[in-house]
Design a protein around this motif. Sequence first.
Motif, PDB file in Angstrom:
ATOM      1  N   GLY A 177       0.810  -1.318  -0.022  1.00  0.00           N
ATOM      2  CA  GLY A 177       0.099  -0.086  -0.008  1.00  0.00           C
ATOM      3  C   GLY A 177       0.928   1.340  -0.029  1.00  0.00           C
ATOM      4  N   THR A 178       0.203   2.684   0.178  1.00  0.00           N
ATOM      5  CA  THR A 178       0.859   3.568   0.393  1.00  0.00           C
ATOM      6  C   THR A 178       1.474   3.651   1.707  1.00  0.00           C
ATOM      7  OG1 THR A 178      -1.261   4.807   1.317  1.00  0.00           O
ATOM      8  CG2 THR A 178      -0.614   4.735  -1.307  1.00  0.00           C
ATOM      9  N   SER A 179       2.401   4.611   1.970  1.00  0.00           N
ATOM     10  CA  SER A 179       3.197   4.840   3.458  1.00  0.00           C
ATOM     11  C   SER A 179       1.991   5.088   4.573  1.00  0.00           C
ATOM     12  CB  SER A 179       4.052   5.706   3.228  1.00  0.00           C
ATOM     13  OG  SER A 179       3.721   7.115   2.655  1.00  0.00           O
ATOM     14  N   LYS A 180       1.094   6.211   4.002  1.00  0.00           N
ATOM     15  CA  LYS A 180       0.133   6.567   5.085  1.00  0.00           C
ATOM     16  C   LYS A 180      -0.756   5.573   5.585  1.00  0.00           C
ATOM     17  CE  LYS A 180      -3.436  10.310   5.587  1.00  0.00           C
ATOM     18  NZ  LYS A 180      -4.236  11.330   5.023  1.00  0.00           N
ATOM     19  N   ASN A 181      -1.239   4.933   4.616  1.00  0.00           N
ATOM     20  CA  ASN A 181      -2.021   3.796   4.785  1.00  0.00           C
ATOM     21  C   ASN A 181      -1.451   2.647   5.447  1.00  0.00           C
ATOM     22  OD1 ASN A 181      -4.156   4.923   3.575  1.00  0.00           O
ATOM     23  ND2 ASN A 181      -4.131   3.847   1.628  1.00  0.00           N
ATOM     24  N   ALA A 182      -0.396   2.343   5.145  1.00  0.00           N
ATOM     25  CA  ALA A 182       0.459   1.190   5.663  1.00  0.00           C
ATOM     26  C   ALA A 182       0.823   1.659   7.058  1.00  0.00           C
ATOM     27  CB  ALA A 182       1.607   0.890   4.893  1.00  0.00           C
ATOM     28  N   VAL A 183       1.118   2.783   7.554  1.00  0.00           N
ATOM     29  CA  VAL A 183       1.467   3.209   9.042  1.00  0.00           C
ATOM     30  C   VAL A 183       0.281   2.999   9.732  1.00  0.00           C
ATOM     31  CG1 VAL A 183       2.223   4.996  10.621  1.00  0.00           C
ATOM     32  CG2 VAL A 183       3.278   4.462   8.232  1.00  0.00           C
ATOM     33  N   ARG A 184      -0.859   3.556   9.263  1.00  0.00           N
ATOM     34  CA  ARG A 184      -2.214   3.563  10.038  1.00  0.00           C
ATOM     35  C   ARG A 184      -2.665   2.105  10.321  1.00  0.00           C
ATOM     36  NH1 ARG A 184      -4.806   6.703   7.044  1.00  0.00           N
ATOM     37  NH2 ARG A 184      -6.029   5.249   5.716  1.00  0.00           N
ATOM     38  N   PHE A 234      -0.414  -0.840  10.058  1.00  0.00           N
ATOM     39  CA  PHE A 234       0.153  -1.440  10.829  1.00  0.00           C
ATOM     40  C   PHE A 234      -0.123  -1.223  12.296  1.00  0.00           C
ATOM     41  CE2 PHE A 234       4.288  -1.808  13.250  1.00  0.00           C
ATOM     42  CZ  PHE A 234       4.828  -3.022  12.741  1.00  0.00           C
ATOM     43  N   ASN A 235      -0.365   0.184  12.770  1.00  0.00           N
ATOM     44  CA  ASN A 235      -0.553   0.418  14.149  1.00  0.00           C
ATOM     45  C   ASN A 235      -1.894  -0.402  14.726  1.00  0.00           C
ATOM     46  OD1 ASN A 235       1.812   2.051  14.288  1.00  0.00           O
ATOM     47  ND2 ASN A 235       0.707   3.722  13.636  1.00  0.00           N
ATOM     48  N   THR A 236      -2.860  -0.168  13.850  1.00  0.00           N
ATOM     49  CA  THR A 236      -3.787  -1.161  14.242  1.00  0.00           C
ATOM     50  C   THR A 236      -3.919  -2.489  14.529  1.00  0.00           C
ATOM     51  OG1 THR A 236      -5.666   0.665  13.172  1.00  0.00           O
ATOM     52  CG2 THR A 236      -6.406  -1.177  13.721  1.00  0.00           C
ATOM     53  N   SER A 238      -1.457  -8.878  18.719  1.00  0.00           N
ATOM     54  CA  SER A 238      -0.388  -9.223  19.414  1.00  0.00           C
ATOM     55  C   SER A 238      -0.101 -10.856  19.784  1.00  0.00           C
ATOM     56  CB  SER A 238      -0.409  -8.377  20.633  1.00  0.00           C
ATOM     57  OG  SER A 238      -1.481  -8.851  21.516  1.00  0.00           O
ATOM     58  N   HIS A 239      -0.887 -11.535  19.667  1.00  0.00           N
ATOM     59  CA  HIS A 239      -1.006 -12.924  19.865  1.00  0.00           C
ATOM     60  C   HIS A 239      -1.783 -13.831  18.708  1.00  0.00           C
ATOM     61  CE1 HIS A 239       0.629 -12.216  23.961  1.00  0.00           C
ATOM     62  NE2 HIS A 239      -0.613 -11.514  24.141  1.00  0.00           N
ATOM     63  N   SER A 240      -1.926 -13.164  17.589  1.00  0.00           N
ATOM     64  CA  SER A 240      -2.487 -14.082  16.439  1.00  0.00           C
ATOM     65  C   SER A 240      -1.492 -14.791  15.666  1.00  0.00           C
ATOM     66  CB  SER A 240      -3.233 -13.020  15.467  1.00  0.00           C
ATOM     67  OG  SER A 240      -2.106 -12.178  14.621  1.00  0.00           O
ATOM     68  N   GLY A 241      -0.029 -14.721  15.808  1.00  0.00           N
ATOM     69  CA  GLY A 241       0.760 -15.443  15.051  1.00  0.00           C
ATOM     70  C   GLY A 241       1.008 -14.925  13.647  1.00  0.00           C
ATOM     71  N   TYR A 242       0.255 -13.781  13.490  1.00  0.00           N
ATOM     72  CA  TYR A 242       0.591 -13.167  12.114  1.00  0.00           C
ATOM     73  C   TYR A 242       1.574 -11.843  12.434  1.00  0.00           C
ATOM     74  CZ  TYR A 242      -3.379 -15.507  10.293  1.00  0.00           C
ATOM     75  OH  TYR A 242      -4.199 -16.683   9.833  1.00  0.00           O
ATOM     76  N   LEU A 243       2.742 -11.969  11.696  1.00  0.00           N
ATOM     77  CA  LEU A 243       3.580 -10.828  11.853  1.00  0.00           C
ATOM     78  C   LEU A 243       4.045 -10.176  10.489  1.00  0.00           C
ATOM     79  CD1 LEU A 243       6.349 -13.021  13.854  1.00  0.00           C
ATOM     80  CD2 LEU A 243       4.520 -11.470  14.729  1.00  0.00           C
ATOM     81  N   ILE A 244       3.908  -8.797  10.398  1.00  0.00           N
ATOM     82  CA  ILE A 244       4.034  -7.954   9.128  1.00  0.00           C
ATOM     83  C   ILE A 244       5.675  -7.796   9.327  1.00  0.00           C
ATOM     84  CG2 ILE A 244       3.670  -5.620   8.141  1.00  0.00           C
ATOM     85  CD1 ILE A 244       1.019  -5.409   9.522  1.00  0.00           C
ATOM     86  N   THR A 245       6.103  -8.774   8.414  1.00  0.00           N
ATOM     87  CA  THR A 245       7.636  -8.839   8.167  1.00  0.00           C
ATOM     88  C   THR A 245       8.230  -7.961   6.898  1.00  0.00           C
ATOM     89  OG1 THR A 245       7.555 -10.738   6.921  1.00  0.00           O
ATOM     90  CG2 THR A 245       7.774 -11.088   9.474  1.00  0.00           C
ATOM     91  N   SER A 246       7.238  -7.472   6.128  1.00  0.00           N
ATOM     92  CA  SER A 246       7.489  -6.778   4.835  1.00  0.00           C
ATOM     93  C   SER A 246       6.785  -5.897   4.502  1.00  0.00           C
ATOM     94  CB  SER A 246       7.862  -7.921   3.848  1.00  0.00           C
ATOM     95  OG  SER A 246       8.666  -9.003   4.115  1.00  0.00           O
ATOM     96  N   PHE A 247       7.097  -4.720   3.880  1.00  0.00           N
ATOM     97  CA  PHE A 247       6.215  -3.703   3.257  1.00  0.00           C
ATOM     98  C   PHE A 247       6.681  -3.280   2.104  1.00  0.00           C
ATOM     99  CE2 PHE A 247       5.225   0.755   2.909  1.00  0.00           C
ATOM    100  CZ  PHE A 247       3.992   0.828   2.624  1.00  0.00           C
ATOM    101  N   LEU A 259       7.914   3.088   9.729  1.00  0.00           N
ATOM    102  CA  LEU A 259       7.476   1.718  10.251  1.00  0.00           C
ATOM    103  C   LEU A 259       8.824   1.189  10.980  1.00  0.00           C
ATOM    104  CD1 LEU A 259       5.873  -0.005   7.344  1.00  0.00           C
ATOM    105  CD2 LEU A 259       4.799   0.719   9.500  1.00  0.00           C
ATOM    106  N   PRO A 260       8.686  -0.083  11.911  1.00  0.00           N
ATOM    107  CA  PRO A 260       9.883  -0.381  12.750  1.00  0.00           C
ATOM    108  C   PRO A 260      10.906  -0.787  11.762  1.00  0.00           C
ATOM    109  CG  PRO A 260       7.889  -1.057  13.512  1.00  0.00           C
ATOM    110  CD  PRO A 260       7.309  -0.501  12.308  1.00  0.00           C
ATOM    111  N   ALA A 261      12.116  -0.908  12.028  1.00  0.00           N
ATOM    112  CA  ALA A 261      13.252  -1.170  11.483  1.00  0.00           C
ATOM    113  C   ALA A 261      13.279  -2.743  10.963  1.00  0.00           C
ATOM    114  CB  ALA A 261      14.648  -0.984  12.228  1.00  0.00           C
TER     115      ALA A 261
END
Length: 465
Positions: A150-157, A159-161, A167-176, A187-189
């Motif tokens: 997505g776009t940086s603005k949409n992605a940050v919003r 990602f935070n949500t 936090s305990h779903s097992g799904y990790l956003i590892t790439s953007f 976004l985190p390093a």
Amino acid sequence: MKQPRINSTLYILSDAGIAILTWLCFYFLRTVIYHYPFTLPAGFYLGLLLYTTGWLSLHFLSGAYEDIYHKSKLSEVLRTIVVSLIGTLVLLFIFILKNPQQNNFNYYAEFYSLLIPMLFFTIVSRLLFLRAVNLQLKKNKVFFNVLLIGTSKNAVRFFNTFTTTNSHSGYLITSFLNINGNAGIDLPASVYKYNQLSAIDDIIAGDAIEEVIITVEKNERDLLADILRLLSDKDVNIKITPDAVDIISGAVQATNVMGIPLIDVHSGILPSWQKNIKRLMDISIALTGLVILFPLLLYAAIRTLFSSAGSVIFFQQRMGYKGKPFTIYKFRSMNKNAEEDGPMLSSANDQRITRWGKIMRKWRLDELPQLINIIKGEMSLVGPRPERKFYIDQIVAKHPEYKYLLKVKPGLTSWGMVKFGYASTVDEMIERMPYDIMYIENVSIILDLKIMLHSIRIILSGKGK
């Protein structure tokens, strides 16, 4: 990193154990109902085998052995109740029809003596498995890498949500993957960042991506279509963030599996029970066909052997499900080394085709060895015809949507084959393509049966080429 994921084989073994246990319970409770000593009759073990096979088949058809990391406790309990009721009702009617009595009260007692233990042990087993799954996810022993597009603005919003609610779903956003191509992203390093949509193949393979979430705005339909086209032959789950219109209109079905509303992109994917029935039909019909048609297969093989020099079976690499290559089997209908100058499509008056080959093609006999491909799981009875990469690359260069055909298993016959027939040129392949895309968008067991009936009619009329 190798993860200790629970394999569905354990599910199957557990169900087999429960079937054995409930069969023993059933025989014991029958002695109570009919007031006679507990013994194992001569047909006990045969009955046990049929009983266990029947329950495993029912669970398989219901989709119980799909990936257990995407199951919910409620859905599993409801599925177990439905399957248990169906199985025990079938047995009840078998008993009644086999030994009809004026008073069937004892049969109803037997019904509950089977239903209650089956329900109890199966539900307990399911809940224990899902509890173990949830513990693995919470402790991050098992996780699923997610690519966010997505776009940086949409992605940050998003990602935070997402990180707050998952936090305990097992799904990790590892790439953007930033479709704007901007470098400055908050976004985190730890999240790998990319800005080239053309590199999506390398991203999915290199970062071991299993889930893709698209946060493109709906007014960017063309871009969304391009992204979905690039992902059409990838072995990943695809989800899109919905807008208010999507949710209010009910035009699409949103899911809350990952903690926030997301739209599953599942065109061409049958429900679990239909998918399993389709596979069962494939295996049953293919095996039956090999047995019944064995004399014809033997005759075709002998005729092929003496028709010209060369092997009886023709082996060729085709592109299959999700773009994975496989070897297709056919009776050789052309002269030896027919493609020594490179890939060439056949035509009605192709001089390379042997006299016997023309007869086989007319009645589609050359395709019969593909029943083995079906049994192996490389093909289905119905699905887009598999083509070679050489021609697929040419088609995709003109019509990228052709990649949608790789979302399902290729078939022995297809909607395109019924409506258009064999293609002699790349342009004819493109002309046939819309029919196969329509099949993928409307796939169902009923549609498969219709296509098979039309295919049989065409074969019997000798209209092959």
